[in-house]
Write an enzyme that holds these catalytic residues in place. Structure first.
Site, PDB file in Angstrom:
ATOM      1  N   ASP A 135      62.939 -27.590 -33.039  1.00 12.93           N
ATOM      2  CA  ASP A 135      62.247 -29.259 -33.042  1.00 12.93           C
ATOM      3  C   ASP A 135      60.797 -29.090 -32.606  1.00 12.93           C
ATOM      4  O   ASP A 135      60.501 -28.790 -31.486  1.00 12.93           O
ATOM      5  CB  ASP A 135      63.057 -30.120 -32.141  1.00 12.93           C
ATOM      6  N   HIS A 142      52.856 -40.019 -31.332  1.00 10.05           N
ATOM      7  CA  HIS A 142      54.120 -40.001 -30.581  1.00 10.05           C
ATOM      8  C   HIS A 142      53.750 -39.302 -29.198  1.00 10.05           C
ATOM      9  O   HIS A 142      54.219 -39.564 -28.094  1.00 10.05           O
ATOM     10  CB  HIS A 142      55.156 -39.344 -31.389  1.00 10.05           C
ATOM     11  N   ARG A 151      53.502 -38.940 -18.072  1.00  4.33           N
ATOM     12  CA  ARG A 151      52.366 -38.400 -17.317  1.00  4.33           C
ATOM     13  C   ARG A 151      51.172 -39.299 -17.337  1.00  4.33           C
ATOM     14  O   ARG A 151      50.323 -38.895 -18.372  1.00  4.33           O
ATOM     15  CB  ARG A 151      52.006 -37.077 -18.011  1.00  4.33           C
ATOM     16  N   GLU A 207      65.157 -40.655 -32.942  1.00  2.00           N
ATOM     17  CA  GLU A 207      63.779 -40.236 -33.168  1.00  2.00           C
ATOM     18  C   GLU A 207      63.979 -40.117 -34.596  1.00  2.00           C
ATOM     19  O   GLU A 207      64.711 -39.607 -35.267  1.00  2.00           O
ATOM     20  CB  GLU A 207      63.779 -39.047 -32.358  1.00  2.00           C
ATOM     21  N   GLU A 209      62.685 -38.470 -37.657  1.00  2.00           N
ATOM     22  CA  GLU A 209      61.968 -37.533 -37.901  1.00  2.00           C
ATOM     23  C   GLU A 209      62.347 -36.683 -39.345  1.00  2.00           C
ATOM     24  O   GLU A 209      63.165 -37.638 -39.985  1.00  2.00           O
ATOM     25  CB  GLU A 209      62.320 -36.241 -37.160  1.00  2.00           C
ATOM     26  N   ASP A 241      67.081 -37.080 -34.073  1.00  5.25           N
ATOM     27  CA  ASP A 241      67.411 -36.036 -32.996  1.00  5.25           C
ATOM     28  C   ASP A 241      67.446 -37.322 -32.035  1.00  5.25           C
ATOM     29  O   ASP A 241      66.714 -37.607 -31.109  1.00  5.25           O
ATOM     30  CB  ASP A 241      65.981 -35.283 -32.740  1.00  5.25           C
ATOM     31  N   ARG A 245      66.802 -40.504 -22.798  1.00  3.02           N
ATOM     32  CA  ARG A 245      65.606 -40.466 -22.121  1.00  3.02           C
ATOM     33  C   ARG A 245      65.683 -40.346 -20.709  1.00  3.02           C
ATOM     34  O   ARG A 245      64.858 -39.805 -20.031  1.00  3.02           O
ATOM     35  CB  ARG A 245      64.814 -41.482 -22.664  1.00  3.02           C
ATOM     36  N   GLN A 248      66.349 -36.724 -20.049  1.00  4.48           N
ATOM     37  CA  GLN A 248      65.194 -36.014 -20.309  1.00  4.48           C
ATOM     38  C   GLN A 248      64.191 -36.017 -19.307  1.00  4.48           C
ATOM     39  O   GLN A 248      63.559 -34.975 -19.166  1.00  4.48           O
ATOM     40  CB  GLN A 248      64.689 -36.590 -21.690  1.00  4.48           C
ATOM     41  N   LYS A 261      68.933 -33.803 -25.097  1.00  2.00           N
ATOM     42  CA  LYS A 261      68.723 -33.487 -26.632  1.00  2.00           C
ATOM     43  C   LYS A 261      70.078 -32.857 -27.352  1.00  2.00           C
ATOM     44  O   LYS A 261      69.998 -32.986 -28.605  1.00  2.00           O
ATOM     45  CB  LYS A 261      67.719 -32.686 -26.729  1.00  2.00           C
ATOM     46  N   THR A 265      72.307 -34.359 -33.202  1.00  4.39           N
ATOM     47  CA  THR A 265      71.293 -34.358 -34.140  1.00  4.39           C
ATOM     48  C   THR A 265      71.815 -34.704 -35.495  1.00  4.39           C
ATOM     49  O   THR A 265      72.909 -34.005 -35.807  1.00  4.39           O
ATOM     50  CB  THR A 265      70.529 -33.096 -34.200  1.00  4.39           C
ATOM     51  N   THR A 365      59.332 -36.830 -33.763  1.00  5.78           N
ATOM     52  CA  THR A 365      59.199 -38.245 -34.099  1.00  5.78           C
ATOM     53  C   THR A 365      57.824 -38.393 -34.902  1.00  5.78           C
ATOM     54  O   THR A 365      56.779 -38.001 -34.355  1.00  5.78           O
ATOM     55  CB  THR A 365      59.330 -38.865 -32.726  1.00  5.78           C
ATOM     56  N   GLU A 379      58.925 -45.775 -27.359  1.00  6.95           N
ATOM     57  CA  GLU A 379      57.722 -46.186 -27.396  1.00  6.95           C
ATOM     58  C   GLU A 379      57.497 -47.693 -27.949  1.00  6.95           C
ATOM     59  O   GLU A 379      56.748 -48.535 -27.397  1.00  6.95           O
ATOM     60  CB  GLU A 379      56.958 -45.686 -28.867  1.00  6.95           C
TER      61      GLU A 379
END
Length: 402
Positions: A135, A142, A151, A207, A209, A241, A245, A248, A261, A265, A365, A379
């Site tokens: 992935d 994103h 961060r 996600e 994708e 996917d 969160r 993660q 994750k 999927t 994503t 998001e």
């Protein structure tokens, strides 16, 4: 481009001619199927209108040219791996043969029509035996938005604009869309807590994708050049996917995604070939920094972007019970991707890694530059702090059961 792309083509399968239909004669995507309730093995098929061409029956029908029949026999298996391994020429020959036989006025109609199966009578399996799944993280929109949440002091890591970032996923938990799965559990660290606890995820996300299926592979120790990369692609599918969160956020440093994750999927049952997508090509361009030479090629620059509109919709249990229509959460476009498909493959193999037929690459994503183009709830709700109001009167920060 060839005559299979002619927008004026019509099929004697009348449902394929309906405006806006997913499966016109210009598409002809590949998958594997069998009749619902059957105990027979799955076999390769091609979607046309509201029907599926059974490729085993098509090969035996006498309706196909010799090259198309040979390719159809490769696909008349429980997976498409043999057709994928044969390279883009075999797939192209089969698309052309089917296109010619399915067109209005075709003299092959009487031979091919018995090979059609109504799609409503079909069930699907994974279109390929997926040996490995990688992935990527190709949307800078994103990556930046998620980086701001995880961060704030350094949203975009220094390497992002120099290489297509990716991680190796779990192929055993990939399934065709429509699956039900258990809410994942793992360690999560709540706000203000000093010690993690084992708990079920409370921040489950989707996600939006694309998946990239590899066709012809490469030998271990060899590289696939940027200009040859797309000749190793069989086609694209939709990919979700699913992501926990909260798991993660606690586990991803320093080695990246793991339990957040690998639990599920899902992909669409149909693979749209790169050849079918040729009319939607766009030039790929990017501001500084310029890619390193192995990630920069004239073919990629000329036509490396693809205009594919993407949408994510939600149907809650309450909406389903009330008979309410699903609600669109977001929409985006693959043309916004910072890294293109050829660059993903060139980077994946630059160290000599061998890709194999049926391997799956995720694009990551696909979020666009505008807020409504975000491809995940993480998001859209700004990390769960701004819940979405649904037409049903419900709110969602992340996904609930059902």
């Amino acid at each position: 481009m060839n005559d299979t792309h002619d927008p004026l083509l019509r099929s004697w399968v009348e449902s394929a001619n309906a405006p806006g239909h997913d499966f016109p004669i210009q598409n002809l995507p590949f998958g594997v199927f069998r009749r619902v309730g059957s105990t027979l093995p799955f076999t390769g098929g091609v979607a046309i209108g509201d029907c599926i061409v059974d490729l085993r029956a098509a090969a035996d029908s006498g309706a196909l040219t010799a090259p198309a029949r040979e390719a159809a026999l490769l696909a008349a298996q429980p997976s498409l791996n043999r057709l994928m391994a044969a390279g883009s020429g075999a797939c192209s020959a089969l698309r052309l043969g089917l296109s010619q036989a399915l067109r209005q006025g075709s003299t092959q109609r009487a031979l091919l029509e018995p090979a059609l199966v109504p799609r409503l009578q079909a069930e699907h399996a994974l279109p390929a035996q997926i040996g490995d799944y990688t992935d990527f993280y190709t949307s800078i929109h994103h990556a930046t938005a998620v980086g701001r949440l995880f961060r704030p002091d350094q949203p975009l890591m220094p390497n992002y604009q120099w290489l297509p970032v990716g991680y190796h996923g779990r192929s055993s938990s990939i399934a065709v869309s429509g699956q039900r799965f258990a809410r994942p559990c793992g360690q999560r660290l709540g706000p203000g807590e000093q010690q993690p606890q084992l708990d079920c995820s409370r921040r489950l996300d989707y996600e939006l994708e694309l998946g990239v299926f590899i066709g012809e592979g490469n030998v271990l120790g060899s590289r696939i050049s940027i200009d040859q990369a797309e000749s190793h692609v069989f086609g694209l599918c939709l990919l979700n996917d699913w992501s926990a969160r909260d798991l993660q956020a606690w586990e991803y440093q320093p080695l990246g995604p793991f339990l957040g994750k690998n639990f599920a999927t899902t992909i669409s049952p149909w693979i749209v070939t790169l050849e079918a997508l040729e009319p939607y090509r766009l030039p790929w361009s990017r501001a500084t920094p310029a890619p390193l030479p192995y990630l920069d090629g004239q073919v990629a620059r000329r036509s490396g972007a693809i205009d594919i509109q993407l949408e994510a919709w939600i149907e809650t249990a309450a909406m389903r019970a009330a008979g309410q229509a699903p609600s669109r959460l977001s929409h985006s476009n693959f043309r916004h991707a910072y890294w293109n498909i050829a660059q993903m493959i060139a980077h994946h193999t630059v160290n000599g890694c061998n890709l194999q037929p049926g391997d799956l690459l995720g694009t990551g994503t696909q979020s666009g530059p505008e807020p409504q183009e975000a491809g995940s709830l993480l998001e859209l709700t700004r990390g769960g702090t701004k819940p979405l109001q649904l037409p049903s009167g419900e709110q969602r920060s992340f996904l609930e059961d059902g």
